[in-house]
Motif scaffolding. Structure first.
Motif, PDB file in Angstrom:
ATOM      1  N   HIS A 160       0.834  -1.199   0.000  1.00 46.97           N
ATOM      2  CA  HIS A 160       0.000   0.000   0.000  1.00 46.97           C
ATOM      3  C   HIS A 160       0.868   1.247   0.000  1.00 46.97           C
ATOM      4  O   HIS A 160       1.901   1.303   0.672  1.00 46.97           O
ATOM      5  CB  HIS A 160      -0.898   0.034   1.247  1.00 46.97           C
ATOM      6  CG  HIS A 160      -1.981  -0.996   1.226  1.00 46.97           C
ATOM      7  ND1 HIS A 160      -1.752  -2.322   1.393  1.00 46.97           N
ATOM      8  CD2 HIS A 160      -3.325  -0.863   1.047  1.00 46.97           C
ATOM      9  CE1 HIS A 160      -2.895  -2.984   1.329  1.00 46.97           C
ATOM     10  NE2 HIS A 160      -3.857  -2.121   1.116  1.00 46.97           N
ATOM     11  N   TYR A 163       0.574   5.608   0.243  1.00 47.23           N
ATOM     12  CA  TYR A 163      -0.259   6.722   0.698  1.00 47.23           C
ATOM     13  C   TYR A 163       0.416   8.023   0.316  1.00 47.23           C
ATOM     14  O   TYR A 163       1.639   8.145   0.421  1.00 47.23           O
ATOM     15  CB  TYR A 163      -0.394   6.704   2.229  1.00 47.23           C
ATOM     16  CG  TYR A 163      -0.822   5.368   2.791  1.00 47.23           C
ATOM     17  CD1 TYR A 163       0.066   4.306   2.859  1.00 47.23           C
ATOM     18  CD2 TYR A 163      -2.126   5.170   3.243  1.00 47.23           C
ATOM     19  CE1 TYR A 163      -0.319   3.082   3.356  1.00 47.23           C
ATOM     20  CE2 TYR A 163      -2.511   3.946   3.750  1.00 47.23           C
ATOM     21  CZ  TYR A 163      -1.608   2.905   3.796  1.00 47.23           C
ATOM     22  OH  TYR A 163      -1.996   1.688   4.292  1.00 47.23           O
ATOM     23  N   TYR A 171      -4.895   6.786  -0.968  1.00 48.43           N
ATOM     24  CA  TYR A 171      -4.058   5.617  -0.813  1.00 48.43           C
ATOM     25  C   TYR A 171      -4.442   4.538  -1.800  1.00 48.43           C
ATOM     26  O   TYR A 171      -5.598   4.430  -2.221  1.00 48.43           O
ATOM     27  CB  TYR A 171      -3.929   5.177   0.638  1.00 48.43           C
ATOM     28  CG  TYR A 171      -4.855   4.163   1.220  1.00 48.43           C
ATOM     29  CD1 TYR A 171      -5.918   4.560   2.009  1.00 48.43           C
ATOM     30  CD2 TYR A 171      -4.601   2.802   1.076  1.00 48.43           C
ATOM     31  CE1 TYR A 171      -6.739   3.645   2.627  1.00 48.43           C
ATOM     32  CE2 TYR A 171      -5.415   1.873   1.682  1.00 48.43           C
ATOM     33  CZ  TYR A 171      -6.482   2.293   2.465  1.00 48.43           C
ATOM     34  OH  TYR A 171      -7.295   1.368   3.076  1.00 48.43           O
ATOM     35  N   GLN A 219      -3.423   0.541  -3.620  1.00 47.37           N
ATOM     36  CA  GLN A 219      -2.781  -0.750  -3.673  1.00 47.37           C
ATOM     37  C   GLN A 219      -2.421  -0.941  -5.141  1.00 47.37           C
ATOM     38  O   GLN A 219      -2.899  -0.185  -5.992  1.00 47.37           O
ATOM     39  CB  GLN A 219      -3.769  -1.824  -3.201  1.00 47.37           C
ATOM     40  CG  GLN A 219      -3.141  -3.083  -2.685  1.00 47.37           C
ATOM     41  CD  GLN A 219      -4.186  -4.019  -2.088  1.00 47.37           C
ATOM     42  OE1 GLN A 219      -5.384  -3.731  -2.093  1.00 47.37           O
ATOM     43  NE2 GLN A 219      -3.746  -5.133  -1.549  1.00 47.37           N
ATOM     44  N   ILE A 264      -7.718   2.847  -3.414  1.00 47.11           N
ATOM     45  CA  ILE A 264      -8.548   2.368  -2.316  1.00 47.11           C
ATOM     46  C   ILE A 264      -9.391   3.511  -1.739  1.00 47.11           C
ATOM     47  O   ILE A 264     -10.572   3.349  -1.453  1.00 47.11           O
ATOM     48  CB  ILE A 264      -7.704   1.741  -1.197  1.00 47.11           C
ATOM     49  CG1 ILE A 264      -6.759   0.674  -1.746  1.00 47.11           C
ATOM     50  CG2 ILE A 264      -8.588   1.205  -0.092  1.00 47.11           C
ATOM     51  CD1 ILE A 264      -7.460  -0.486  -2.383  1.00 47.11           C
TER      52      ILE A 264
END
Lengths: 114, 117
Positions: free
Chosen positions: B31, B33, B48, B50, B55
């Motif tokens: 992930h 951010y 954020y 993936q 997401i």
């Protein structure tokens, strides 16, 4: 939504003074709580963390206790040094997601004079 | 194990140009951010991602800003037609897939400082 409220700065102390930076939070569920530190011109570094009520995080002489009853996570250090001068951020992590989005307070600028 | 790598560290653009900021997460982290820090302010969440999926983009301005995290390569934060108000430090962070018992900690890069003239 989740939020974090930090004591307003800037804070100026003399070396060896006692430090407290207040942090309170609003969240649903049971977030993890963090203190991050940012030195001038750098990114954020994790200072300490606590994952459940009554946990105490500690590192480099700094401490903070997760107080669920007062929804607080105040940062303390018994004797500050000039090298502690930085911006300190309180943060909480949301729950129930695959990732770890953090919500930050506004930051508190600390200056320690020799 | 290398940390989160961001580049460029400093970027200067004139109004109307495009800015592209890149972020490579820590090895094993799924992930990414993006946060923005305006002068004298705290960090504000932007988005954020993936791999190949956004997401949560609830903090992204509706216009001119976009982010991607392709299957191969770094995550990119793209700002089109920059304005002076976009001048800020943009921080990238990464984390592994959250599992039971994880603390939710993020690992931050050193930031990319954008100046719009």
């Amino acid at each position: 939504g989740d939020s974090v409220t930090q004591m307003e700065g800037p804070v100026t102390l003399s070396e060896e003074a006692f430090l407290t930076i207040n942090c309170t939070y609003t969240a649903t569920g049971y977030p993890s709580l963090f203190w991050y530190v940012q030195y001038p011109g750098e990114g954020l570094q994790l200072l300490l963390k606590a994952t459940k009520a009554d946990d105490k995080g500690s590192n480099k002489g700094f401490e903070a206790t997760y107080r669920k009853e007062t929804t607080s996570f105040h940062l303390e250090k018994g004797s500050v040094q000039v090298s502690d001068s930085a911006v300190y951020f309180c943060a909480l992590s949301d729950t129930g997601t695959s990732g770890s989005r953090l919500t930050f307070g506004e930051g508190t600028q600390l200056t320690v004079n020799p | 194990n290398a940390g989160v790598m961001q580049n460029p560290r400093h970027l200067v653009r004139r109004r109307g140009q495009e800015a592209r900021l890149r972020c490579s997460p820590m090895k094993g982290h799924s992930h990414v951010y993006w946060y923005r820090q305006l002068p004298e302010e705290g960090l504000k969440f932007m988005v954020y991602l993936q791999k190949e999926n956004i997401i949560d983009e609830s903090g992204m301005p509706k216009e001119r800003f976009s982010a991607e995290f392709p299957k191969e390569g770094p995550s990119i934060l793209r700002i089109q037609q920059v304005v002076r108000g976009d001048s800020a430090a943009y921080f990238c962070a990464s984390s592994p897939l959250r599992q039971r018992g994880s603390t939710g900690e993020l690992f931050f890069g050193e930031g990319s400082r954008l100046t719009v003239l």
